[in-house]
Scaffold this motif. Sequence first.
Motif, mmCIF file in Angstrom:
data_model
loop_
_atom_site.group_PDB
_atom_site.id
_atom_site.type_symbol
_atom_site.label_atom_id
_atom_site.label_comp_id
_atom_site.label_asym_id
_atom_site.label_seq_id
_atom_site.Cartn_x
_atom_site.Cartn_y
_atom_site.Cartn_z
ATOM 1 N N LEU A 56 0.816 -1.211 0.000
ATOM 2 C CA LEU A 56 0.000 0.000 0.000
ATOM 3 C C LEU A 56 0.854 1.267 0.000
ATOM 4 O O LEU A 56 0.338 2.362 0.267
ATOM 5 C CB LEU A 56 -0.940 0.002 1.213
ATOM 6 C CG LEU A 56 -1.918 -1.182 1.311
ATOM 7 C CD1 LEU A 56 -2.803 -1.050 2.543
ATOM 8 C CD2 LEU A 56 -2.775 -1.291 0.058
ATOM 9 N N CYS A 59 -0.497 3.975 -2.103
ATOM 10 C CA CYS A 59 -1.937 4.204 -1.907
ATOM 11 C C CYS A 59 -2.172 5.309 -0.883
ATOM 12 O O CYS A 59 -1.288 5.635 -0.078
ATOM 13 C CB CYS A 59 -2.610 2.918 -1.451
ATOM 14 S SG CYS A 59 -2.377 1.518 -2.575
ATOM 15 N N TYR A 405 -8.020 2.340 1.728
ATOM 16 C CA TYR A 405 -7.031 3.013 0.881
ATOM 17 C C TYR A 405 -7.517 3.071 -0.561
ATOM 18 O O TYR A 405 -8.129 2.120 -1.071
ATOM 19 C CB TYR A 405 -5.700 2.263 0.915
ATOM 20 C CG TYR A 405 -4.898 2.457 2.176
ATOM 21 C CD1 TYR A 405 -3.864 3.394 2.235
ATOM 22 C CD2 TYR A 405 -5.166 1.708 3.318
ATOM 23 C CE1 TYR A 405 -3.115 3.574 3.384
ATOM 24 C CE2 TYR A 405 -4.423 1.877 4.478
ATOM 25 C CZ TYR A 405 -3.399 2.816 4.508
ATOM 26 O OH TYR A 405 -2.655 2.984 5.644
ATOM 27 N N CYS A 407 -5.987 3.317 -4.329
ATOM 28 C CA CYS A 407 -4.709 3.012 -4.961
ATOM 29 C C CYS A 407 -4.708 3.414 -6.430
ATOM 30 O O CYS A 407 -5.755 3.554 -7.062
ATOM 31 C CB CYS A 407 -4.409 1.517 -4.835
ATOM 32 S SG CYS A 407 -4.356 0.951 -3.115
ATOM 33 N N ASN A 411 -2.290 -1.019 -9.405
ATOM 34 C CA ASN A 411 -2.748 -2.141 -8.596
ATOM 35 C C ASN A 411 -3.882 -2.866 -9.312
ATOM 36 O O ASN A 411 -4.629 -2.287 -10.103
ATOM 37 C CB ASN A 411 -3.244 -1.652 -7.229
ATOM 38 C CG ASN A 411 -2.101 -1.229 -6.328
ATOM 39 O OD1 ASN A 411 -1.497 -2.054 -5.657
ATOM 40 N ND2 ASN A 411 -1.785 0.064 -6.319
#
Length: 496
Positions: A56, A59, A405, A407, A411
């Motif tokens: 992450l 993100c 989150y 992103c 992703n």
Amino acid sequence: MLKNSMNVALLLLIAIAVEYSTADESFDVRQHLSTVSRYGIVKDISDDSFAPSQNLDQCTPIHLNLVARHGTRAPTKKRIRELEAFAARLEVLVRDVKEQKQSLDKIPAWLIGWNSPWKGKHTGGELISEGEDELYHLGIRVREQFPSLFSEEYHPAIYSIKTTQVPRASASAVAFGMGLFSGKGKLGPGGHRAFAVTSESRASDTVLRFHDCCQSYKDFRKSQEPTVKKLKEPVLDEITHELVKQYGLNFTKQDVSSLWFLCKQEASLLNITNQACSLFSPAEVSLLEWADDLELFILKGYGNSLNYRMGVPLLEDVIQSMEQAIKAKEEGYAPGSYEKARLRFAHAETLLPFSCLIGLFLEESEFELIQREQTLQYPPKPPKTRNWRGNLVAPFAGNNMLVLYSCTSDNSSKYFVKVLHNERPIPIPGCNGSDSCPFEVFKERIAAPHLKHDYSALCNLNLEQKKDSAHGMFSQMFGWIFSPRNSDTPAQKVEL
């Protein structure tokens, strides 16, 4: 059979004593108080073998859900009266020794003439200063960890703070808010500001006090009290025998239970570990802690599916808040026009079921059992290790944070959920052992199997179903206590 169960407890004490014999000096009883543990004492205990995910890094957090237990509190009025009665009981025990003209040398000096620290107190259960401090600094750390989430000008529609109507929970919400928004206002030298804290009526709060509104759960819990008592008896029997022999006082099992409660209150609230706690060896503390954790497992945890499935209104609320945040992101809502955090303050009876609903403190194989609505084994006795520990699962101010989150397109998924327990990343079996996974995976694999259950239906089972389940659990309990497997293999539970 009773003799056999006591022999098992004695062998366990010996095994645990061997383990702790070389570590007594480093043993801190305050880390072994189950759910009476202070947050600052246990929050940094973690599984060093778990490596938090790094997926992450690119993100951005867009929403945070917090479910927190209230901070450290005073004993309740009922418990205060029990401690005052126990002071009178200790006086009788000491007088008996004197009347028999026996030596008082074996009796700890503090115990002679002991009075409860809460003697004469007419109120109880309130958040104490240590609890205020726990939540205040938690609020500060949350803001520091997620500065982008808390950069907006305060509005109750952006930062929703909800609590139960129990004063220690609402006081915890206020303490947290004071830390979270410190320096954001113009009140006093600390730059504080006013903020809203809302709650539902106790009689209808199915989101944060679902256990109070669920008659089926109340009936189940009452039916299991004899079961729990029987399961704890071998431990209390053996420790009572040891204390009588060591101190020359005619303690009963109830006395030992009271001494253990006193130990937890003294150590957690007053930082006193050289009185009631000093009566128990590290091995005995370990067994008493396990007995508390076992009770927690049966009555509030994975021991029965109703314990956590009655929390579906809270899980629904969490999922809904994340879906709303995703919609706001997708449709380009203007900053300051949508919620960025939903902050809830309640009780161990709230936090524990919620942790179970999202599958925390389970191995992958156990998570699969939960998904198939099958039962789990009891937490193993010491010296074996266990994931289910009250001091980690729900200490005072214990908390779960679910961070959503957003992103970049690099992703495979646009939105991820990361789970923090007591501010630390924690493995989620439903996310293949990672601390995060795509929102859709979280929703479908972890939440959906629970959300198919209806709260009203769960909490209004017919009487015959409850009778049959209680009978089955009671029968299995006897098999577990007196089975040769008792020392090694926990028994399986019967679903309600």
